[in-house]
Scaffold this motif. Structure first.
Motif, mmCIF file in Angstrom:
data_model
loop_
_atom_site.group_PDB
_atom_site.id
_atom_site.type_symbol
_atom_site.label_atom_id
_atom_site.label_comp_id
_atom_site.label_asym_id
_atom_site.label_seq_id
_atom_site.Cartn_x
_atom_site.Cartn_y
_atom_site.Cartn_z
ATOM 1 N N SER A 59 51.263 30.278 46.005
ATOM 2 C CA SER A 59 50.512 29.199 45.360
ATOM 3 C C SER A 59 49.153 29.705 44.871
ATOM 4 C CB SER A 59 50.332 28.029 46.320
ATOM 5 O OG SER A 59 49.527 28.409 47.413
ATOM 6 N N MET A 60 48.541 30.627 45.596
ATOM 7 C CA MET A 60 47.267 31.204 45.169
ATOM 8 C C MET A 60 47.453 32.033 43.895
ATOM 9 S SD MET A 60 44.537 33.421 47.444
ATOM 10 C CE MET A 60 45.268 32.812 48.927
ATOM 11 N N MET A 61 48.560 32.789 43.814
ATOM 12 C CA MET A 61 48.826 33.587 42.612
ATOM 13 C C MET A 61 49.082 32.691 41.408
ATOM 14 S SD MET A 61 51.034 36.865 43.863
ATOM 15 C CE MET A 61 51.201 37.483 42.216
ATOM 16 N N GLU A 62 49.784 31.590 41.608
ATOM 17 C CA GLU A 62 50.037 30.661 40.508
ATOM 18 C C GLU A 62 48.758 29.987 40.036
ATOM 19 O OE1 GLU A 62 53.030 28.008 41.948
ATOM 20 O OE2 GLU A 62 54.602 29.535 41.858
ATOM 21 N N ALA A 63 47.826 29.749 40.953
ATOM 22 C CA ALA A 63 46.558 29.124 40.579
ATOM 23 C C ALA A 63 45.689 30.077 39.755
ATOM 24 C CB ALA A 63 45.799 28.690 41.831
ATOM 25 N N MET A 64 45.773 31.378 40.027
ATOM 26 C CA MET A 64 44.957 32.357 39.318
ATOM 27 C C MET A 64 45.642 32.919 38.074
ATOM 28 S SD MET A 64 43.203 34.559 42.356
ATOM 29 C CE MET A 64 42.412 35.582 41.140
ATOM 30 N N ALA A 65 46.869 32.500 37.800
ATOM 31 C CA ALA A 65 47.638 33.069 36.701
ATOM 32 C C ALA A 65 47.023 32.717 35.344
ATOM 33 C CB ALA A 65 49.073 32.578 36.755
ATOM 34 N N GLN A 66 47.058 33.699 34.424
ATOM 35 C CA GLN A 66 46.603 33.473 33.058
ATOM 36 C C GLN A 66 47.475 34.281 32.104
ATOM 37 O OE1 GLN A 66 42.729 35.368 32.249
ATOM 38 N NE2 GLN A 66 42.651 35.727 34.462
ATOM 39 N N THR A 67 47.687 33.743 30.928
ATOM 40 C CA THR A 67 48.510 34.404 29.928
ATOM 41 C C THR A 67 47.628 35.311 29.079
ATOM 42 O OG1 THR A 67 49.953 32.495 29.868
ATOM 43 C CG2 THR A 67 50.151 34.047 28.065
ATOM 44 N N VAL A 68 48.057 36.565 28.923
ATOM 45 C CA VAL A 68 47.275 37.573 28.216
ATOM 46 C C VAL A 68 48.185 38.318 27.257
ATOM 47 C CG1 VAL A 68 45.934 39.687 28.529
ATOM 48 C CG2 VAL A 68 45.740 37.878 30.185
ATOM 49 N N SER A 69 47.641 38.684 26.099
ATOM 50 C CA SER A 69 48.370 39.519 25.163
ATOM 51 C C SER A 69 47.937 40.963 25.391
ATOM 52 C CB SER A 69 48.045 39.092 23.732
ATOM 53 O OG SER A 69 48.765 39.889 22.836
ATOM 54 N N MET A 70 48.895 41.857 25.512
ATOM 55 C CA MET A 70 48.571 43.257 25.801
ATOM 56 C C MET A 70 49.511 44.203 25.068
ATOM 57 S SD MET A 70 50.224 44.003 29.543
ATOM 58 C CE MET A 70 48.974 43.139 30.393
ATOM 59 N N LEU A 71 49.017 45.418 24.856
ATOM 60 C CA LEU A 71 49.820 46.480 24.277
ATOM 61 C C LEU A 71 50.195 47.423 25.410
ATOM 62 C CD1 LEU A 71 50.911 48.024 21.771
ATOM 63 C CD2 LEU A 71 48.778 49.280 21.797
ATOM 64 N N VAL A 72 51.487 47.526 25.707
ATOM 65 C CA VAL A 72 51.954 48.353 26.813
ATOM 66 C C VAL A 72 51.951 49.812 26.363
ATOM 67 C CG1 VAL A 72 53.862 48.817 28.382
ATOM 68 C CG2 VAL A 72 53.368 46.484 27.677
ATOM 69 N N ILE A 73 51.220 50.649 27.055
ATOM 70 C CA ILE A 73 51.131 52.064 26.715
ATOM 71 C C ILE A 73 52.197 52.861 27.449
ATOM 72 C CG2 ILE A 73 49.662 54.112 26.823
ATOM 73 C CD1 ILE A 73 47.264 52.183 26.613
ATOM 74 N N ASP A 74 52.308 52.614 28.751
ATOM 75 C CA ASP A 74 53.240 53.390 29.557
ATOM 76 C C ASP A 74 53.643 52.570 30.771
ATOM 77 O OD1 ASP A 74 54.746 55.547 30.412
ATOM 78 O OD2 ASP A 74 53.065 56.543 31.404
ATOM 79 N N LYS A 75 54.837 52.814 31.276
ATOM 80 C CA LYS A 75 55.263 52.182 32.521
ATOM 81 C C LYS A 75 56.096 53.180 33.315
ATOM 82 C CE LYS A 75 59.540 49.933 31.091
ATOM 83 N NZ LYS A 75 60.267 48.678 31.061
ATOM 84 N N LYS A 76 55.851 53.203 34.624
ATOM 85 C CA LYS A 76 56.607 54.090 35.511
ATOM 86 C C LYS A 76 56.442 53.637 36.942
ATOM 87 C CE LYS A 76 53.686 57.519 34.020
ATOM 88 N NZ LYS A 76 53.133 58.830 33.877
ATOM 89 N N ARG A 77 57.208 54.232 37.830
ATOM 90 C CA ARG A 77 57.123 53.942 39.259
ATOM 91 C C ARG A 77 56.300 55.038 39.929
ATOM 92 N NH1 ARG A 77 60.440 49.929 40.501
ATOM 93 N NH2 ARG A 77 62.112 49.478 39.064
ATOM 94 N N LEU A 78 55.229 54.625 40.590
ATOM 95 C CA LEU A 78 54.334 55.560 41.264
ATOM 96 C C LEU A 78 53.980 55.036 42.645
ATOM 97 C CD1 LEU A 78 51.786 56.173 38.381
ATOM 98 C CD2 LEU A 78 53.494 57.786 39.172
ATOM 99 N N LYS A 79 53.528 55.951 43.499
ATOM 100 C CA LYS A 79 52.974 55.536 44.782
ATOM 101 C C LYS A 79 51.627 54.875 44.509
ATOM 102 C CE LYS A 79 55.213 59.113 47.440
ATOM 103 N NZ LYS A 79 55.064 60.239 48.347
ATOM 104 N N ILE A 80 51.233 53.968 45.369
ATOM 105 C CA ILE A 80 49.993 53.219 45.147
ATOM 106 C C ILE A 80 48.796 54.153 45.094
ATOM 107 C CG2 ILE A 80 48.440 51.521 46.181
ATOM 108 C CD1 ILE A 80 50.847 49.978 47.072
ATOM 109 N N LYS A 81 48.805 55.202 45.900
ATOM 110 C CA LYS A 81 47.680 56.133 45.927
ATOM 111 C C LYS A 81 47.578 56.910 44.609
ATOM 112 C CE LYS A 81 45.450 59.157 49.190
ATOM 113 N NZ LYS A 81 45.563 59.817 50.494
#
Length: 146
Positions: free
Chosen positions: A38-60
Motif C-alpha cells: 500500500s505504501m508503494m502504491e501511494a508513492m507510485a507515479q507515471t514517468v516517461s523514460m528512455l531505456v538504455i540498458d537492462k540486465k540482471r546484476l547483484k545489488i552490490k
C-alpha cells in the motif's frame, strides 16, 4: 508404553509446534507485505523514460546507493535482481524492476512506466509496439527438434 510410541509422540509434538510457529510467522509477514504494497502504491507515479540498458546484476554491482545495499536482507544480497539503466528527463538513473515489467520493457525505446522510488512496478505503454520475449522451449521440445 513402547519406545517407538514415545518417539512418534515426541516427533508429532515437534512437528505441530513447528507448524504453529510457521503459521504465526507467515501471518506477520503477510501483514508487513500488505503494508509495504500500500505504501508503494501511494508513492507510485507515471514517468516517461528512455531505456538504455537492462540486465540482471547483484545489488552490490548494480550501482545503487549504499543505503539500498544495507537495507537489503543478508540472504538476498547475493541474488541477482533485474536492473534497468534509463534516462528519465535529463538524468540517467539506475532502477530496480519488477519481473513482469522487466520481461516486457524494450531496450533503446521510450516507455511510460509506473515508478515507486527506484522500483519500476509496471509498464503502461511503449512508443511503437511491445515485443513479447520469446518463450523458452522445454526440455522435450529441444530433444524433439533434434
Amino acid at each position: 508404553m513402547a519406545l517407538w510410541l514415545k518417539i512418534v509422540i515426541i516427533v508429532l509434538v515437534i512437528v505441530v509446534a513447528a507448524l504453529v510457529a510457521l503459521y504465526i510467522l507467515g501471518t506477520k509477514m503477510q501483514k508487513k507485505q500488505a503494508e509495504q504494497q500500500s505504501m508503494m502504491e501511494a508513492m507510485a507515479q507515471t514517468v516517461s523514460m528512455l531505456v538504455i540498458d537492462k540486465k540482471r546484476l547483484k545489488i552490490k554491482d548494480a550501482g545503487f546507493p549504499k543505503m539500498v545495499y544495507e537495507q537489503t536482507p543478508k540472504y538476498l544480497r547475493r541474488a541477482k535482481v533485474p536492473v534497468v539503466k534509463a534516462k528519465v528527463g535529463p538524468k540517467i538513473m539506475t532502477l530496480m524492476c519488477d519481473e513482469q515489467a522487466f520481461a516486457v520493457l524494450p531496450i533503446k525505446q521510450e516507455a511510460k512506466v509506473v515508478i515507486s522510488g527506484i522500483y519500476i512496478t509496471s509498464v503502461k505503454s511503449v512508443r511503437g509496439s511491445i515485443v513479447a520475449p520469446p518463450k523458452k522451449k522445454g526440455l522435450f521440445a529441444r530433444f524433439r527438434k533434434k
